[in-house]
Write a protein that holds these residues in place. Structure first.
Motif, PDB file in Angstrom:
ATOM      1  N   GLU A  60      33.079   3.509  55.103  1.00  0.00           N
ATOM      2  CA  GLU A  60      33.714   2.257  55.522  1.00  0.00           C
ATOM      3  C   GLU A  60      35.050   2.050  54.798  1.00  0.00           C
ATOM      4  O   GLU A  60      36.045   1.633  55.396  1.00  0.00           O
ATOM      5  CB  GLU A  60      32.788   1.063  55.245  1.00  0.00           C
ATOM      6  CG  GLU A  60      31.499   1.064  56.046  1.00  0.00           C
ATOM      7  CD  GLU A  60      30.436   1.978  55.463  1.00  0.00           C
ATOM      8  OE1 GLU A  60      30.694   2.586  54.391  1.00  0.00           O
ATOM      9  OE2 GLU A  60      29.360   2.104  56.082  1.00  0.00           O
ATOM     10  N   LEU A  61      35.055   2.349  53.505  1.00  0.00           N
ATOM     11  CA  LEU A  61      36.297   2.180  52.754  1.00  0.00           C
ATOM     12  C   LEU A  61      37.370   3.149  53.230  1.00  0.00           C
ATOM     13  O   LEU A  61      38.544   2.786  53.366  1.00  0.00           O
ATOM     14  CB  LEU A  61      36.028   2.405  51.259  1.00  0.00           C
ATOM     15  CG  LEU A  61      35.327   1.256  50.517  1.00  0.00           C
ATOM     16  CD1 LEU A  61      34.847   1.717  49.153  1.00  0.00           C
ATOM     17  CD2 LEU A  61      36.282   0.071  50.372  1.00  0.00           C
ATOM     18  N   LEU A  62      36.964   4.384  53.502  1.00  0.00           N
ATOM     19  CA  LEU A  62      37.923   5.387  53.951  1.00  0.00           C
ATOM     20  C   LEU A  62      38.516   4.993  55.299  1.00  0.00           C
ATOM     21  O   LEU A  62      39.731   5.104  55.523  1.00  0.00           O
ATOM     22  CB  LEU A  62      37.235   6.759  54.044  1.00  0.00           C
ATOM     23  CG  LEU A  62      38.129   7.945  54.393  1.00  0.00           C
ATOM     24  CD1 LEU A  62      39.230   8.124  53.363  1.00  0.00           C
ATOM     25  CD2 LEU A  62      37.286   9.232  54.495  1.00  0.00           C
ATOM     26  N   ILE A  76      43.130   7.325  49.547  1.00  0.00           N
ATOM     27  CA  ILE A  76      42.436   8.051  50.619  1.00  0.00           C
ATOM     28  C   ILE A  76      42.038   9.438  50.133  1.00  0.00           C
ATOM     29  O   ILE A  76      40.926   9.910  50.395  1.00  0.00           O
ATOM     30  CB  ILE A  76      43.345   8.143  51.874  1.00  0.00           C
ATOM     31  CG1 ILE A  76      43.492   6.762  52.520  1.00  0.00           C
ATOM     32  CG2 ILE A  76      42.788   9.156  52.869  1.00  0.00           C
ATOM     33  CD1 ILE A  76      44.505   6.728  53.632  1.00  0.00           C
ATOM     34  N   GLY A  77      42.935  10.108  49.410  1.00  0.00           N
ATOM     35  CA  GLY A  77      42.618  11.437  48.896  1.00  0.00           C
ATOM     36  C   GLY A  77      41.427  11.420  47.965  1.00  0.00           C
ATOM     37  O   GLY A  77      40.550  12.295  48.028  1.00  0.00           O
ATOM     38  N   CYS A  78      41.363  10.408  47.068  1.00  0.00           N
ATOM     39  CA  CYS A  78      40.223  10.313  46.145  1.00  0.00           C
ATOM     40  C   CYS A  78      38.917  10.080  46.898  1.00  0.00           C
ATOM     41  O   CYS A  78      37.897  10.731  46.626  1.00  0.00           O
ATOM     42  CB  CYS A  78      40.455   9.176  45.158  1.00  0.00           C
ATOM     43  SG  CYS A  78      41.579   9.597  43.813  1.00  0.00           S
ATOM     44  N   LYS A 133      36.226  14.530  58.991  1.00  0.00           N
ATOM     45  CA  LYS A 133      36.725  15.185  60.210  1.00  0.00           C
ATOM     46  C   LYS A 133      36.659  14.233  61.403  1.00  0.00           C
ATOM     47  O   LYS A 133      37.594  14.159  62.216  1.00  0.00           O
ATOM     48  CB  LYS A 133      35.908  16.447  60.483  1.00  0.00           C
ATOM     49  CG  LYS A 133      36.379  17.218  61.707  1.00  0.00           C
ATOM     50  CD  LYS A 133      35.521  18.457  61.936  1.00  0.00           C
ATOM     51  CE  LYS A 133      35.961  19.195  63.196  1.00  0.00           C
ATOM     52  NZ  LYS A 133      35.109  20.378  63.464  1.00  0.00           N
ATOM     53  N   LYS A 134      35.562  13.488  61.505  1.00  0.00           N
ATOM     54  CA  LYS A 134      35.435  12.528  62.609  1.00  0.00           C
ATOM     55  C   LYS A 134      36.521  11.457  62.537  1.00  0.00           C
ATOM     56  O   LYS A 134      37.111  11.080  63.555  1.00  0.00           O
ATOM     57  CB  LYS A 134      34.055  11.874  62.583  1.00  0.00           C
ATOM     58  CG  LYS A 134      32.917  12.807  62.968  1.00  0.00           C
ATOM     59  CD  LYS A 134      31.582  12.075  62.884  1.00  0.00           C
ATOM     60  CE  LYS A 134      30.422  12.996  63.251  1.00  0.00           C
ATOM     61  NZ  LYS A 134      29.105  12.306  63.136  1.00  0.00           N
ATOM     62  N   ILE A 135      36.768  10.968  61.326  1.00  0.00           N
ATOM     63  CA  ILE A 135      37.806   9.944  61.167  1.00  0.00           C
ATOM     64  C   ILE A 135      39.160  10.498  61.577  1.00  0.00           C
ATOM     65  O   ILE A 135      39.945   9.828  62.267  1.00  0.00           O
ATOM     66  CB  ILE A 135      37.833   9.446  59.701  1.00  0.00           C
ATOM     67  CG1 ILE A 135      36.553   8.671  59.377  1.00  0.00           C
ATOM     68  CG2 ILE A 135      39.061   8.580  59.437  1.00  0.00           C
ATOM     69  CD1 ILE A 135      36.437   8.267  57.915  1.00  0.00           C
ATOM     70  N   PHE A 136      39.440  11.714  61.177  1.00  0.00           N
ATOM     71  CA  PHE A 136      40.726  12.330  61.510  1.00  0.00           C
ATOM     72  C   PHE A 136      40.861  12.547  63.019  1.00  0.00           C
ATOM     73  O   PHE A 136      41.911  12.243  63.612  1.00  0.00           O
ATOM     74  CB  PHE A 136      40.852  13.660  60.757  1.00  0.00           C
ATOM     75  CG  PHE A 136      42.185  14.336  60.956  1.00  0.00           C
ATOM     76  CD1 PHE A 136      43.362  13.741  60.512  1.00  0.00           C
ATOM     77  CD2 PHE A 136      42.269  15.564  61.594  1.00  0.00           C
ATOM     78  CE1 PHE A 136      44.587  14.355  60.691  1.00  0.00           C
ATOM     79  CE2 PHE A 136      43.488  16.184  61.781  1.00  0.00           C
ATOM     80  CZ  PHE A 136      44.648  15.579  61.321  1.00  0.00           C
ATOM     81  N   MET A 137      39.805  13.054  63.645  1.00  0.00           N
ATOM     82  CA  MET A 137      39.863  13.294  65.092  1.00  0.00           C
ATOM     83  C   MET A 137      39.990  11.986  65.865  1.00  0.00           C
ATOM     84  O   MET A 137      40.743  11.900  66.849  1.00  0.00           O
ATOM     85  CB  MET A 137      38.614  14.053  65.550  1.00  0.00           C
ATOM     86  CG  MET A 137      38.642  15.539  65.272  1.00  0.00           C
ATOM     87  SD  MET A 137      40.063  16.391  66.024  1.00  0.00           S
ATOM     88  CE  MET A 137      39.836  16.009  67.752  1.00  0.00           C
TER      89      MET A 137
END
Length: 1175
Positions: free
Chosen positions: A656-658, A680-682, A693-697
């Motif tokens: 959720e935070l990401l 985001i990286g952390c 991957k799902k978030i990125f797609m």
């Protein structure tokens, strides 16, 4: 008699340690050889005495040994009543020469005792001078230590008494000799009875002078009265006996030592006397050498007398006050070391005596502060005070002796603070801070009043413009020790609803800086509601200024979030609730975005650091006290068990935070993306890769950059003809979105698994294909992060990666170039570590582009290229792998390969690269013998650019090499550079002059002149003369020869390389001069006497940043000194640039044309190195 004997002993070599006689040859003959030509009367008398004694030995057929000479001389001394002063002086001088030459066991004990008696009898004569007695005492010392029976007091006594008597003689020379001998005698004694008897003699002498010493101890020393005091009869001997005690205390018997110490304590007074410094040194000697039996019974009396003296402060000389304070601290240490608990009641006494010193001038206060902090560090330790490790300060009985000690000590500094007028100085505040940090949670019990007084001071000065940094740090130490919960009970932050004023708001910045190890629950349950109360009050107030202040206070309280995330104690229990609050902040409160991002970074990094066993004790965080109290801090850490539980709690809420952070990122302005991206990286590093991957797609699909089948959308061309059309506007927006997503993609790399890495890589490739050069920066950065974090990807996709990168047109913006070269750095290291002809070719393709960039017109571009070469070399130099040395040499060989190429442009670039490598690692000149000759041979070149670069290299070389290594190359360097000494254009003559001056400083002008060809000797002579005439330079008055230390190779670079700046000035200052130079760029010299000049100058960038590659990060750590050195080199060699430089080596398709050296089919061979180039 005194004069004659003194002259004998003063002049005789036996009294000069540097002149010695041999014990295996005739001493009479040695004296004759040394002084036969001397006309000095005392030498003639000495020779006559030696000859007379030799005659006696010859007459009795005795050997001419030192022992025989000594026996004969002593026999003569025993019957010396009828000798005149001159003969007596010569005889005594002869004895003093012979005694040290007597071999071990050369005299029997009884004969040595008889000799001692003779010398004692001589010593009792009247009229002996200082030199006479000094030599006699030394003879006594040698005889007692070397030949007398040290187990028999009767054999030692007579000589010992005489030496002891002279050890307080008024004459300095006699006194020093006697004290030295006495110390040697004491060191040699092993028999307890003998030690006891000798100690009694010392005590007896002390007691005989005690009445005089007591009289002196009652006399106060005022200005100008010291000499008058010491001039009184017997007073000087009183000081001498104390000096004697400093030497003998370590050797006295236990019983006598105790008595001596009791006598000395009687002389101690609270105010300075002529004896004070001597008494302190005697105390110091007792502390250093005596055991508990001696000093234990008197320790409290010593501490009492020292504390009383120190407490008188400015009434006594300050050096003695500090000395007394130091001795007090040592006394406490001795009590503790002896197992006694008496230190518990003496610590407040010692601290109280020194507390007043903290308010004095800076030096005294600083010294006192250091001593008190050492006492606090050692004696306020929880283990030492509580004895039981399971206890805490709350368990200490308030009626115990330990509690009383703590209370008394705290009260002392509380009173000192109260007596201070204005803001206390840093030294007092540092002591109070040390007390806070050492007592930790116990400070809440014992130091409440101190906290309140500090708060009152802050309230008084908060409206003023006074410097309160040290005061704030002191309160910050209380925050660290007690924790924010307890501090806020003592110093509550609140808003008054009647007049809307705020109390103690100054505490918020202090909390932000110093909170560590607090509770997330406390933040949510107390800080957040408090902030809301301020915000609510701000809405009720009518005056806008007051409302804004209250709102700022509310934001400040909310902004404590990152501070509460420094090693919180309840992360695994409370993070779920905190995550909900953080998501609310991200969605509703823009002012909290950065605080949330920083807080998440801190939480994740600290816990991950503990899990992967990094040394987070060295981790620096914003709430560290930046003063001398670092040793009092216990650096917070997590155990692996705790960190693992915390990471699980963080990961459970990371999705959720990401998602919230990603949504915020894509909708934020560029300046806000940086801290969001780091957060985001952390989070991505601890989130399941499939979720990331799902978030990125989903993000790609949201911006129509990918379809539902996972395929990337194609961008239509965005040419000039579409700029004003609606379709062109849409495409341009997509390009912008793609760049934003590309920037975000780099943050997903660290914790990604193979499927996500492949997706990110494919997206990078897609961006490279469909986006112009200006939009590729993010793609380069993401690709460099993939290579850095995932070494397996570099191995598996190596060929494709090389083809991809080299198929792209090199970028013109510096950010993209830096990221492109970061990829090259990692790929070059990988390539050089494996041996393959095909891979070597690919390495040359990358190196070709880097070296070409070294000649770029932009300073920033050159910086990036230089930095890349340096990082590649550092990866090998600092690696522990067995093959790293070979790879390092391969890199240098590849660069050297360009020296044989046809292009002056790339040739000068290679020289510049080698200059940087030599500057940072001059040993390569010794490991690769072909390097320097290959470069020096290029001084025959026709290209101005190449010669400029070579002269720059030579300047670096002679500055970096040590003198002994430079000597081996002196001839070749001198012959090579002097070819250009007659050419003034392009500053060649001045460059050669600087090089010659450096070599003269290091190797000496004679060595340089020796290897100078005859036709250049006039020039070298002129350089030498000018060097000596520079009266204002650092070389004025220095010797002609200088040996450089190994680590000083770059110390004179600023001075030596000013010429580089002038070259740049010439290159860019006047247009017609530049044009004229371009017309003559490749002009041929008429002869070797007047060589023509090139146009490259071996420039190196002003500075550079570290490349990132997890596999090689160790190579860049600990390089602060090297980076500093590189920056210095860079600053001096970066000026100017080739303003006509273009990417002429690129084809129309953007493919880089490859300038491969002709001799690099096998990069470790250099068939043309050292040969003259035919250009």
């Amino acid at each position: 008699m005194e004069t004659n004997l003194d002259s004998h002993l003063a002049e005789e070599p036996g009294h000069e340690p540097e002149i010695s006689f041999k014990d295996d040859s005739d001493i009479c003959q040695q004296l004759l050889s040394r002084y036969s030509t001397s006309k000095a009367p005392h030498h003639r008398h000495l020779l006559a005495t030696a000859a007379a004694i030799r005659s006696i030995l010859s007459a009795e057929a005795l050997p001419r040994s030192p022992t025989a000479y000594f026996v004969a001389a002593i026999d003569n001394l025993s019957n010396s009543e009828n000798l005149d002063s001159t003969a007596f002086a010569a005889l005594l001088s002869f004895v003093s020469i012979v005694v040290p030459l007597i071999p071990s066991k050369g005299i029997k004990g009884d004969k040595a005792s008889e000799a001692v008696k003779v010398l004692v009898g001589v010593a009792e004569r009247d009229g002996l001078g200082a030199a006479s007695v000094s030599g006699l005492v030394k003879c006594l010392g040698v005889l007692i230590v070397g030949f007398c029976d040290l187990e028999d007091w009767g054999s030692v006594k007579e000589g010992f008494e005489t030496v002891l008597k002279f050890s307080i003689d008024k004459r300095p020379k006699v006194r020093r000799s006697a004290q030295d001998c006495l110390e040697k005698v004491f060191k040699s004694l092993r028999s307890s009875p003998v030690i006891k008897e000798s100690s009694k003699l010392v005590l007896s002498m002390l007691k005989s002078y005690m009445p005089m010493a007591l009289t002196m101890s009652e006399l106060k020393i005022i200005e100008g009265s010291k000499d008058e005091t010491l001039s009184k009869p017997g007073h000087l001997e009183g000081l001498h006996i104390l000096n004697l005690l400093k030497l003998t205390v370590p050797y006295l018997s236990v019983k006598i030592s105790s008595k001596v110490l009791s006598e000395i304590l009687q002389l101690m007074h609270s105010q300075f006397t002529a004896l004070t410094r001597h008494i302190f040194k005697i105390f110091e000697a007792f502390f250093e050498t005596s055991g508990e039996q001696v000093i234990g019974p008197q320790m409290e009396n010593i501490i009492k007398s020292l504390s009383l003296y120190v407490s008188f402060g400015e009434k006594n000389p300050m050096d003695t006050v500090i000395f007394g304070a130091t001795l007090s601290k040592i006394a406490l240490d001795k009590l503790d070391a002896g197992g006694s608990r008496l230190w518990v009641r003496n610590v407040p006494k010692v601290c109280g005596s020194m507390a007043g010193l903290l308010t004095w001038e800076t030096t005294t206060a600083s010294q006192a502060s250091c001593i008190i902090k050492e006492i606090i560090k050692h004696f306020m330790d929880q283990k030492k005070l509580l004895l039981d490790e399971s206890q805490s300060f709350e368990d200490v009985s308030q009626e115990s002796e330990e509690a009383d000690m703590i209370k008394s000590t705290c009260a002392i500094f509380e009173n000192t603070l109260s007596s201070y007028d204005g803001i206390p100085n840093e030294h007092l505040l540092e002591v109070i801070s040390a007390l806070f940090l050492k007592l930790r949670e116990g400070s809440f019990i014992f130091m409440k009043n101190l906290v309140l007084k500090l708060a009152n001071l802050m309230n008084l000065v908060s409206q003023q413009k006074s410097d309160t940094e040290h005061l704030q740090n002191c309160i910050g130490s209380a925050v660290v020790a007690m924790g924010p919960e307890r501090i806020l009970t003592l110093i509550p932050i609140s808003v008054h609803v009647d007049n809307f004023t705020c109390s103690n708001a100054w505490l918020v910045p202090i909390l932000r800086k110093h909170i560590v190890g607090a509770s997330l629950g406390y933040y949510m349950e107390h800080i957040v509601p408090l902030a809301k109360s301020f915000l609510k009050a701000s809405r009720k107030v009518k005056k806008s200024a007051v409302g804004e202040d209250l709102q700022a206070y509310a934001h400040g309280l909310w902004g404590l979030l990152p501070a509460f995330c420094h090693y919180p104690v309840d992360t695994h229990r409370k993070f779920g609730s905190l995550a909900e609050l953080l998501i609310t902040f991200l969605k509703e409160d823009p002012f909290m975005h950065q605080n949330v991002a920083v807080a998440l970074q801190v939480l994740v990094s600290q816990n991950r650091s503990a899990i992967i066993s990094r040394n987070n004790a060295r981790e620096s965080h914003s709430n560290a006290v930046k003063d001398t109290l670092l040793e009092f801090r216990s650096i917070p850490t997590y155990s692996k068990k705790t960190a693992t539980k915390n990471i699980k709690a963080l990961a459970s809420c990371s999705t959720e935070l990401l998602q919230a952070l990603v949504n915020l990122f894509v909708n934020s302005l560029p300046e806000k993306r940086l801290y969001i991206k780091d957060a985001i990286g952390c989070l991505a590093s601890i989130t399941d890769s499939s979720i990331t991957k799902k978030i990125f797609m989903s993000l790609l699909e949201r911006f129509q950059l990918a379809n539902g089948r996972g395929e990337f959308a194609q961008l239509t061309s965005c040419g000039d003809e579409l700029i004003d059309t609606e379709e062109g506007s849409v495409v341009k927006k997509k390009v912008v979105k793609r760049c934003v997503i590309m920037e975000l993609a780099a943050s997903f790399v660290e914790g990604a698994k193979e499927d996500l890495i492949n997706l990110l890589y494919n997206y990078v490739v897609q961006v490279f294909k469909e986006t112009d050069v200006t939009g590729q920066c993010g793609a380069y950065h993401t690709l460099s992060r993939i290579l850095e974090e995932h070494a397996w990807f570099c191995c598996s996709q190596f060929v494709e990666l090389i083809e991809l990168l080299l198929g792209l047109k090199p970028p013109t913006d510096i950010a993209s170039l830096r990221n492109r070269f970061a990829c090259f750095h990692i790929l070059m290291v990988h390539t050089l570590e494996i041996s393959s002809e095909e891979d070597n070719t690919k390495a040359f393709l990358m190196l070709n582009e880097i070296i070409l960039t070294l000649k770029d017109a932009k300073d920033e571009a050159r910086k990036v290229a230089y930095d890349t070469i340096l990082m590649i070399s550092s990866a090998f130099r600092n690696s522990s792998d067995a093959g790293s040395g070979e790879a390092y040499h391969k890199l240098i060989s590849m660069i050297m390969g360009y020296l044989s190429g046809p292009s002056p442009h790339i040739k000068s670039g290679a020289v510049s690269a080698l200059s940087l490598l030599v500057y940072n690692d001059v040993d390569i000149c010794l490991k690769i013998p072909d390097l320097v000759p290959s470069l020096l041979s290029l001084l025959q070149s026709k290209a101005v650019e190449v010669t400029k670069a070579i002269l720059g290299f030579v300047k670096v070389l002679v500055s970096s090499l040590q003198a002994k290594d430079l000597q081996n190359l002196l001839s070749d360097i001198t012959s090579g550079v002097l070819l250009w000494s007659s050419i003034s254009r392009f500053h060649f003559r001045s460059k050669v002059t600087v090089i010659m001056e450096i070599m003269m400083r290091k190797c000496g002008s004679a060595a340089v002149e020796l290897v100078t060809p005859d036709k250049y000797k006039g020039f070298v002579k002129t350089v030498l003369q000018n060097r000596h005439h520079k009266s204002t330079s650092k070389e004025a008055g220095s010797s002609d020869m200088e040996t450089m230390p190994a680590d000083s190779s770059g110390k004179r670079m600023n001075k030596q390389n000013k010429e580089s700046g002038s070259v740049a000035k010439e290159n860019g200052s006047v247009h017609h001069r530049k044009r004229k130079r371009e017309n003559k760029e490749n002009w041929s010299p008429p002869s070797s006497r007047e060589p023509h000049i090139p146009s490259g100058d071996g420039r190196v960038p002003k500075g550079s940043k570290k490349a990132r590659h997890s596999e090689y990060q160790k190579s860049t750590k600990g390089q602060s000194a090297e980076n500093k050195k590189r920056r210095k080199f860079v600053k001096e060699f970066t000026s100017g640039g080739n303003k006509k430089m273009k990417w002429r080596n690129t084809s129309k398709k953007g493919e880089t044309a490859f300038n491969r050296p002709a001799t690099t089919s096998k990069v470790h061979k250099h068939n043309k190195f050292g040969k003259k180039q035919k250009n």
